[in-house]
Design a protein around this motif. Structure first.
Motif, PDB file in Angstrom:
ATOM      1  N   PRO A 285       0.653  -1.320  -0.173  1.00 24.28           N
ATOM      2  CA  PRO A 285      -0.082   0.051   0.053  1.00 24.28           C
ATOM      3  C   PRO A 285       0.781   1.241  -0.012  1.00 24.28           C
ATOM      4  CG  PRO A 285      -0.943  -1.446   1.466  1.00 24.28           C
ATOM      5  CD  PRO A 285       0.478  -1.988   1.152  1.00 24.28           C
ATOM      6  N   GLN A 286       0.394   2.256  -0.789  1.00 17.32           N
ATOM      7  CA  GLN A 286       0.875   3.599  -0.818  1.00 17.32           C
ATOM      8  C   GLN A 286       2.305   3.890  -1.422  1.00 17.32           C
ATOM      9  OE1 GLN A 286      -1.647   4.444   3.260  1.00 17.32           O
ATOM     10  NE2 GLN A 286       0.523   5.644   3.258  1.00 17.32           N
ATOM     11  N   ARG A 287       2.580   2.792  -2.305  1.00 17.67           N
ATOM     12  CA  ARG A 287       3.642   2.790  -3.135  1.00 17.67           C
ATOM     13  C   ARG A 287       3.258   2.874  -4.491  1.00 17.67           C
ATOM     14  NH1 ARG A 287       8.100  -1.446  -2.117  1.00 17.67           N
ATOM     15  NH2 ARG A 287       9.017  -0.317  -4.024  1.00 17.67           N
ATOM     16  N   SER A 288       3.773   3.602  -5.462  1.00 18.49           N
ATOM     17  CA  SER A 288       3.416   3.589  -6.737  1.00 18.49           C
ATOM     18  C   SER A 288       4.229   2.728  -7.783  1.00 18.49           C
ATOM     19  CB  SER A 288       3.572   4.950  -7.386  1.00 18.49           C
ATOM     20  OG  SER A 288       2.598   5.816  -6.683  1.00 18.49           O
ATOM     21  N   TYR A 289       3.293   1.867  -8.899  1.00 19.84           N
ATOM     22  CA  TYR A 289       4.180   0.970  -9.585  1.00 19.84           C
ATOM     23  C   TYR A 289       3.598   1.440 -11.137  1.00 19.84           C
ATOM     24  CZ  TYR A 289       4.514  -1.782  -5.257  1.00 19.84           C
ATOM     25  OH  TYR A 289       4.577  -1.894  -4.022  1.00 19.84           O
ATOM     26  N   LYS A 290       4.585   1.009 -11.831  1.00 19.23           N
ATOM     27  CA  LYS A 290       4.188   1.331 -13.214  1.00 19.23           C
ATOM     28  C   LYS A 290       3.607   0.025 -13.611  1.00 19.23           C
ATOM     29  CE  LYS A 290       6.384   2.452 -17.763  1.00 19.23           C
ATOM     30  NZ  LYS A 290       5.092   3.213 -18.410  1.00 19.23           N
TER      31      LYS A 290
ATOM     32  N   SER B  95       0.415   4.653 -13.815  1.00 26.66           N
ATOM     33  CA  SER B  95       0.893   4.654 -12.618  1.00 26.66           C
ATOM     34  C   SER B  95      -0.125   4.093 -11.655  1.00 26.66           C
ATOM     35  CB  SER B  95       1.764   6.131 -12.332  1.00 26.66           C
ATOM     36  OG  SER B  95       2.050   6.115 -10.946  1.00 26.66           O
ATOM     37  N   VAL B  96       0.258   3.106 -10.714  1.00 32.48           N
ATOM     38  CA  VAL B  96      -1.047   2.307 -10.074  1.00 32.48           C
ATOM     39  C   VAL B  96      -0.410   2.380  -8.682  1.00 32.48           C
ATOM     40  CG1 VAL B  96      -2.355   0.408  -9.460  1.00 32.48           C
ATOM     41  CG2 VAL B  96      -1.596   1.207 -11.916  1.00 32.48           C
ATOM     42  N   THR B  97      -1.222   3.188  -7.623  1.00 29.19           N
ATOM     43  CA  THR B  97      -0.914   3.278  -6.246  1.00 29.19           C
ATOM     44  C   THR B  97      -2.127   2.489  -5.712  1.00 29.19           C
ATOM     45  OG1 THR B  97       0.018   5.452  -6.339  1.00 29.19           O
ATOM     46  CG2 THR B  97      -0.361   4.735  -4.401  1.00 29.19           C
ATOM     47  N   PRO B  98      -1.680   1.162  -4.985  1.00 38.08           N
ATOM     48  CA  PRO B  98      -2.616   0.679  -3.932  1.00 38.08           C
ATOM     49  C   PRO B  98      -2.636   1.231  -2.765  1.00 38.08           C
ATOM     50  CG  PRO B  98      -0.620  -0.782  -4.945  1.00 38.08           C
ATOM     51  CD  PRO B  98      -0.156   0.617  -4.867  1.00 38.08           C
ATOM     52  N   ILE B  99      -4.011   1.165  -2.177  1.00 37.41           N
ATOM     53  CA  ILE B  99      -4.280   1.702  -0.794  1.00 37.41           C
ATOM     54  C   ILE B  99      -5.102   0.660   0.010  1.00 37.41           C
ATOM     55  CG2 ILE B  99      -4.176   4.051  -1.655  1.00 37.41           C
ATOM     56  CD1 ILE B  99      -7.215   4.120  -1.540  1.00 37.41           C
ATOM     57  N   THR B 100      -4.834   0.832   1.247  1.00 35.80           N
ATOM     58  CA  THR B 100      -5.386  -0.322   2.236  1.00 35.80           C
ATOM     59  C   THR B 100      -6.949   0.082   2.114  1.00 35.80           C
ATOM     60  OG1 THR B 100      -3.486  -0.530   3.537  1.00 35.80           O
ATOM     61  CG2 THR B 100      -5.526  -1.538   4.230  1.00 35.80           C
TER      62      THR B 100
ATOM     63  N   TYR C 126      -7.319   0.618  -5.512  1.00 38.22           N
ATOM     64  CA  TYR C 126      -6.265   1.160  -6.236  1.00 38.22           C
ATOM     65  C   TYR C 126      -6.529   2.444  -6.747  1.00 38.22           C
ATOM     66  CZ  TYR C 126      -4.324  -3.509  -6.661  1.00 38.22           C
ATOM     67  OH  TYR C 126      -3.830  -4.792  -6.426  1.00 38.22           O
ATOM     68  N   ILE C 127      -5.475   3.305  -6.932  1.00 42.72           N
ATOM     69  CA  ILE C 127      -5.494   4.706  -7.787  1.00 42.72           C
ATOM     70  C   ILE C 127      -4.807   4.588  -8.986  1.00 42.72           C
ATOM     71  CG2 ILE C 127      -5.161   7.048  -7.536  1.00 42.72           C
ATOM     72  CD1 ILE C 127      -5.128   6.951  -4.572  1.00 42.72           C
ATOM     73  N   PHE C 128      -5.543   4.809  -9.882  1.00 43.48           N
ATOM     74  CA  PHE C 128      -4.819   4.820 -11.371  1.00 43.48           C
ATOM     75  C   PHE C 128      -4.584   6.034 -11.803  1.00 43.48           C
ATOM     76  CE2 PHE C 128      -7.543   0.998 -10.901  1.00 43.48           C
ATOM     77  CZ  PHE C 128      -6.527   0.133 -11.096  1.00 43.48           C
ATOM     78  N   GLN C 129      -3.242   6.364 -12.406  1.00 42.70           N
ATOM     79  CA  GLN C 129      -2.938   7.710 -13.020  1.00 42.70           C
ATOM     80  C   GLN C 129      -2.458   7.657 -14.342  1.00 42.70           C
ATOM     81  OE1 GLN C 129      -0.361  10.015 -10.200  1.00 42.70           O
ATOM     82  NE2 GLN C 129      -0.033  11.673 -11.862  1.00 42.70           N
ATOM     83  N   LYS C 130      -2.784   8.576 -15.063  1.00 46.90           N
ATOM     84  CA  LYS C 130      -2.473   8.534 -16.729  1.00 46.90           C
ATOM     85  C   LYS C 130      -2.351  10.049 -16.990  1.00 46.90           C
ATOM     86  CE  LYS C 130      -2.186   6.436 -21.158  1.00 46.90           C
ATOM     87  NZ  LYS C 130      -2.756   5.541 -21.924  1.00 46.90           N
ATOM     88  N   ASP C 131      -1.673  10.648 -17.602  1.00 44.18           N
ATOM     89  CA  ASP C 131      -1.713  11.975 -18.356  1.00 44.18           C
ATOM     90  C   ASP C 131      -2.134  13.058 -17.242  1.00 44.18           C
ATOM     91  OD1 ASP C 131      -0.896  10.932 -20.571  1.00 44.18           O
ATOM     92  OD2 ASP C 131      -2.813  10.511 -21.211  1.00 44.18           O
TER      93      ASP C 131
ATOM     94  N   TYR D 155     -10.201   3.540  -7.561  1.00 42.59           N
ATOM     95  CA  TYR D 155     -11.329   2.256  -7.575  1.00 42.59           C
ATOM     96  C   TYR D 155     -11.472   1.546  -6.313  1.00 42.59           C
ATOM     97  CZ  TYR D 155     -12.947  -2.172  -8.971  1.00 42.59           C
ATOM     98  OH  TYR D 155     -13.781  -3.614  -8.878  1.00 42.59           O
ATOM     99  N   ALA D 156     -12.779   1.898  -5.776  1.00 45.80           N
ATOM    100  CA  ALA D 156     -12.732   1.382  -4.388  1.00 45.80           C
ATOM    101  C   ALA D 156     -13.959   0.491  -4.305  1.00 45.80           C
ATOM    102  CB  ALA D 156     -12.981   2.745  -3.652  1.00 45.80           C
TER     103      ALA D 156
END
Length: 207
Positions: free
Chosen positions: A67-72, A77-82, A94-99, A105-106
């Motif tokens: 959790p709370q680390r970002s991955y490509k 860029s995807v960041t899991p959260i608990t 998950y938090i998904f990031q692009k552009d 997504y909860a």
């Protein structure tokens, strides 16, 4: 052509691992690349147990996440959260990031614990879209691993107060079902005054 698969938790409505055996050469002879599977370390270990029942080995490449680390993940860029869902297991949203756009997504989760709220309210996260579960609807179900409509309303209010979302940020309710005691149109009617939208099958969103 599926390239990446992210797991949230091990309940079997979200964790049909044995379906992945159909990526094996006998079933998918033209597949040339592995499927990248992202999950917690504990969940990956559980997958290995399921894979012992595969018809033949499948081309899976596992990536453990925290959790709370970002991955490509591909172009994202995807960041899991608990999440707060299964008491004996670390579950993820998950938090998904692009552009420059971020989507939360909860599903599945109940009310977040303090570390997750601190992360979302830190000022480092601004969301452009929230996909939020509303599994309990208006039922009196005491299980706290899903969100009720009242929870979803409080969830939006808290993100607004923290500046994590803006008043116009869309929040779509999903993971809805008959046990929530409302038909789709009834949930739409109840959610709308609180700035909440209700998802439906086939919905496509563009940010």
């Amino acid at each position: 052509k599926l390239e990446h698969l992210l797991f949230t938790h091990s309940h079997y409505d979200h964790f049909a691992v044995r379906e992945l055996q159909y990526l094996s050469p006998n079933f998918a002879p033209n597949r040339t690349e592995p499927l990248h599977v992202w999950a917690t370390d504990a969940l990956i270990r559980k997958m290995y147990g399921e894979m012992a029942h595969f018809f033949e080995p499948a081309p899976l490449l596992f990536h453990a996440v925290d959790p709370q680390r970002s991955y490509k993940v591909g172009s994202l860029s995807v960041t899991p959260i608990t999440a707060h869902h299964k008491r004996d297991e670390l579950c993820l949203n998950y938090i998904f990031q692009k552009d420059g756009k971020r989507v939360l997504y909860a599903s599945d989760t109940g009310w977040y614990g303090t570390p997750t709220w601190e992360f979302l309210e830190s000022g480092a996260v601004e969301l452009d879209l929230v996909i939020l579960e509303c599994g309990k609807g208006i039922s009196d179900n005491a299980y706290d691993g899903h969100m009720s409509l009242d929870d979803c309303i409080r969830f939006r209010e808290r993100l607004l107060a923290a500046g994590t979302i803006k008043p116009e940020t869309p929040i779509y309710l999903t993971h809805i079902c008959h046990t929530g005691l409302l038909l789709h149109d009834e949930l739409v009617e109840r959610a709308a005054p609180h700035g909440l939208l209700v998802a439906y099958d086939g919905l496509e969103l563009t940010l």
